[in-house]
Design a protein around this motif. Structure first.
Motif, short mmCIF file in Angstrom:
data_model
loop_
_atom_site.label_atom_id
_atom_site.label_comp_id
_atom_site.label_asym_id
_atom_site.label_seq_id
_atom_site.Cartn_x
_atom_site.Cartn_y
_atom_site.Cartn_z
N GLU A 117 -40.75 -52.23 62.60
CA GLU A 117 -39.91 -53.40 62.41
C GLU A 117 -40.77 -54.49 61.78
O GLU A 117 -41.67 -55.03 62.42
CB GLU A 117 -39.33 -53.87 63.74
CG GLU A 117 -38.41 -52.86 64.38
CD GLU A 117 -37.87 -53.36 65.70
OE1 GLU A 117 -37.83 -54.60 65.91
OE2 GLU A 117 -37.50 -52.52 66.51
N GLU A 140 -43.32 -39.86 60.61
CA GLU A 140 -42.04 -40.32 61.14
C GLU A 140 -42.23 -41.50 62.09
O GLU A 140 -41.46 -42.46 62.09
CB GLU A 140 -41.31 -39.19 61.85
CG GLU A 140 -39.99 -39.63 62.44
CD GLU A 140 -39.36 -38.59 63.34
OE1 GLU A 140 -38.25 -38.86 63.82
OE2 GLU A 140 -39.99 -37.55 63.58
N SER A 141 -43.26 -41.42 62.92
CA SER A 141 -43.52 -42.51 63.86
C SER A 141 -43.87 -43.79 63.11
O SER A 141 -43.50 -44.89 63.53
CB SER A 141 -44.68 -42.14 64.79
OG SER A 141 -44.34 -41.02 65.56
N HIS A 200 -40.83 -46.03 61.64
CA HIS A 200 -40.03 -46.87 62.53
C HIS A 200 -40.73 -48.20 62.82
O HIS A 200 -40.86 -48.59 63.97
CB HIS A 200 -39.73 -46.13 63.83
CG HIS A 200 -38.98 -44.87 63.62
ND1 HIS A 200 -37.66 -44.84 63.26
CD2 HIS A 200 -39.37 -43.57 63.68
CE1 HIS A 200 -37.26 -43.60 63.13
NE2 HIS A 200 -38.29 -42.80 63.38
#
Length: 134
Positions: free
Chosen positions: A86, A80-81, A84
């Protein structure tokens, strides 16, 4: 499940609710909820208040159900980390970040191997373990 009683289910329910609640508090305070969830896991886990029940299942050769669930949870947390990311920011700092990551990974290991060799501990595995702990 054999050996499950009401207190075990109540303890696990409390544990999960606390993880959820503290994660929301950290998010409301503009902090990463993952930090709060890890904090609750440490505080209420086996090395803290020991609220999380451990169920032994003979089919898993000594590994408890909650240990396996915890390993899966940590794996999903790391995934999950990583989601994220960009990509626009990654294009800007990608090369520099890669260089910092490589230096931050290999320099301590090389230093530990050299110190292990100089101290007579051997380069591997003692020196490698020394470098990995840096």
């Amino acid at each position: 499940m054999s050996g499950v009683n009401f207190e075990d289910i109540l303890g696990m329910t409390f544990f999960i609710l606390m993880i959820w609640f503290v994660g929301r508090i950290f998010k409301a305070g503009n902090c990463s909820p993952i930090v709060g969830e890890i904090f609750v896991g440490v505080a209420l886990g086996p090395n803290g208040l020991d609220i999380v029940p451990l169920f032994n299942d003979e089919d898993c050769a000594g590994t408890t159900f909650w240990q396996m669930a915890g390993q899966i949870g940590v794996t999903l947390l790391i995934a999950e980390s990583g989601i994220h990311v960009e990509f626009a920011m990654l294009k800007k700092v990608g090369g520099k970040a890669f260089a910092v990551a490589c230096v931050g990974t290999f320099l301590p290991i090389i230093t530990g191997v050299l110190f292990g060799w100089m101290l007579g501990l051997g380069a591997y595995p003692n020196g490698f373990a020394l470098g990995s702990s840096l």
